[in-house]
Design a protein around this motif. Sequence first.
Motif, PDB file in Angstrom:
ATOM      1  N   ASP A  28      -3.247  -5.159   8.040  1.00  0.00           N
ATOM      2  CA  ASP A  28      -4.566  -5.042   7.422  1.00  0.00           C
ATOM      3  C   ASP A  28      -4.624  -5.866   6.129  1.00  0.00           C
ATOM      4  O   ASP A  28      -5.603  -6.580   5.874  1.00  0.00           O
ATOM      5  CB  ASP A  28      -4.840  -3.559   7.143  1.00  0.00           C
ATOM      6  N   ARG A  29      -3.555  -5.810   5.325  1.00  0.00           N
ATOM      7  CA  ARG A  29      -3.482  -6.611   4.096  1.00  0.00           C
ATOM      8  C   ARG A  29      -3.531  -8.116   4.432  1.00  0.00           C
ATOM      9  O   ARG A  29      -4.279  -8.873   3.835  1.00  0.00           O
ATOM     10  CB  ARG A  29      -2.175  -6.340   3.342  1.00  0.00           C
ATOM     11  N   TYR A  50       3.170   2.863  10.601  1.00  0.00           N
ATOM     12  CA  TYR A  50       2.077   2.853   9.627  1.00  0.00           C
ATOM     13  C   TYR A  50       2.208   1.670   8.656  1.00  0.00           C
ATOM     14  O   TYR A  50       1.217   1.036   8.290  1.00  0.00           O
ATOM     15  CB  TYR A  50       2.043   4.192   8.882  1.00  0.00           C
ATOM     16  N   PRO A  85       0.823  -1.225   0.000  1.00  0.00           N
ATOM     17  CA  PRO A  85       0.000   0.000   0.000  1.00  0.00           C
ATOM     18  C   PRO A  85       0.854   1.272   0.000  1.00  0.00           C
ATOM     19  O   PRO A  85       0.737   2.124   0.886  1.00  0.00           O
ATOM     20  CB  PRO A  85      -0.812  -0.149   1.299  1.00  0.00           C
ATOM     21  N   THR A 102      -0.653  -1.130   8.093  1.00  0.00           N
ATOM     22  CA  THR A 102      -1.261  -1.357   6.772  1.00  0.00           C
ATOM     23  C   THR A 102      -0.936  -2.760   6.244  1.00  0.00           C
ATOM     24  O   THR A 102      -1.752  -3.363   5.546  1.00  0.00           O
ATOM     25  CB  THR A 102      -0.821  -0.276   5.759  1.00  0.00           C
ATOM     26  N   LYS A 137      -0.733   4.696   0.315  1.00  0.00           N
ATOM     27  CA  LYS A 137      -1.101   5.110   1.686  1.00  0.00           C
ATOM     28  C   LYS A 137       0.120   5.668   2.409  1.00  0.00           C
ATOM     29  O   LYS A 137       0.008   6.636   3.163  1.00  0.00           O
ATOM     30  CB  LYS A 137      -1.639   3.917   2.478  1.00  0.00           C
ATOM     31  N   TRP A 138       1.281   5.026   2.186  1.00  0.00           N
ATOM     32  CA  TRP A 138       2.493   5.487   2.865  1.00  0.00           C
ATOM     33  C   TRP A 138       2.913   6.873   2.369  1.00  0.00           C
ATOM     34  O   TRP A 138       3.634   7.593   3.044  1.00  0.00           O
ATOM     35  CB  TRP A 138       3.655   4.510   2.652  1.00  0.00           C
TER      36      TRP A 138
END
Length: 280
Positions: free
Chosen positions: A138-139, A131, A101, A135, A104-105
């Motif tokens: 979450d993945r 972060y 992601p 993330t 997002k980063w």
Amino acid sequence: MSFNSLCMNNLWRSAIRLSSNAAVTSTRLVAIRCKRFGDKRGELCQTRAHSNNTQHVSRKLVRNGKEKKLVVFIEGNIASGKTTCLEYFSKTSNIEVLTEPVSKWRNVRGHNPLGLMYQDPTRWGITLQTYVQLTMLDRHLSTMSAPVRMMERSIYSAKYIFVENLFRSGKMPEVDFAVLSEWFEWITQNIAIPVDLIVYLQSSPQTCHERLKERCREEEKIIPLEYLEAIHQLYEDWLIKKTSFNVPAPVLVIPADDDLQKMLHQYEENREKILAGSNV
Ligand SMILES: Nc1ncnc2c1ncn2[C@@H]1O[C@H](COP(=O)(O)OP(=O)(O)O)[C@@H](O)[C@H]1O
Ligand SMILES: Nc1ccn([C@H]2C[C@H](O)[C@@H](COP(=O)(O)O)O2)c(=O)n1
């Protein structure tokens, strides 16, 4: 019956009641709870959570005679060709591809932790890596939509490669490293992260440096060859020499210095192994 066994029995019973559509999610939840109760039988919990027709076969689960979903991590240095590899396999039906992601980063509520980290790693390394850890988790925990998932990097490489590099190079304060390590250990001890195979795209730091310059991502313009050499060494110690950290799955090594055409050929040659979740 002890309190823990009672809870485990109830958990299994309620998990089995769940519909098969929710199988992946329920497996995950039960696996999380198994770990929380200090139960070391994560795989057994997963098996029981699926259904009465489930049986455990080597590293994989089968349900109603069908193979359970397979998870493959694509690991490698920056600009080694992971995204290109995933793009190639994304054209195959029945394979779900999850890229890192990175967007997002580069943009969390208007802030760019990736850019900040490259500008001042000592100040912002912890911010980016916290972060990244969130993330990536979450993945890992997202519900699978295909029988095979190919995923770019993992929560493991985030910690074993990038956090480790920041710390070893003296760019991450000890307290930041300690806090990130506590988080990482809690997550990996309490939450089951599914993985069947790690594909390591093994490229020379020089090749990566060339490709990185070609890709021209704004934040990465200041990355020197030495940074890629340090990341390379950490990957080699982890996945080839296996001397640094736990390797959570078998490793399939694909040399990745060749031109695009040859790389696509190599991916095709390795397709069966990848889809079988095997390194032999
Ligand atoms: N085999 C290859 N030969 C030459 N260039 C490549 C090859 N594979 C990828 N590239 C290019 O190198 C850059 C980095 O590739 P990418 O797949 O984004 O790497 P990663 O996802 O590992 O960071 C991109 O510009 C891509 O087009
Ligand atoms: N834990 C991590 C993961 C990645 N990065 C950086 C490295 C790159 O600049 C960028 C994306 O990596 P790529 O997919 O191009 O290999 O994110 C990091 O600093 N920490």
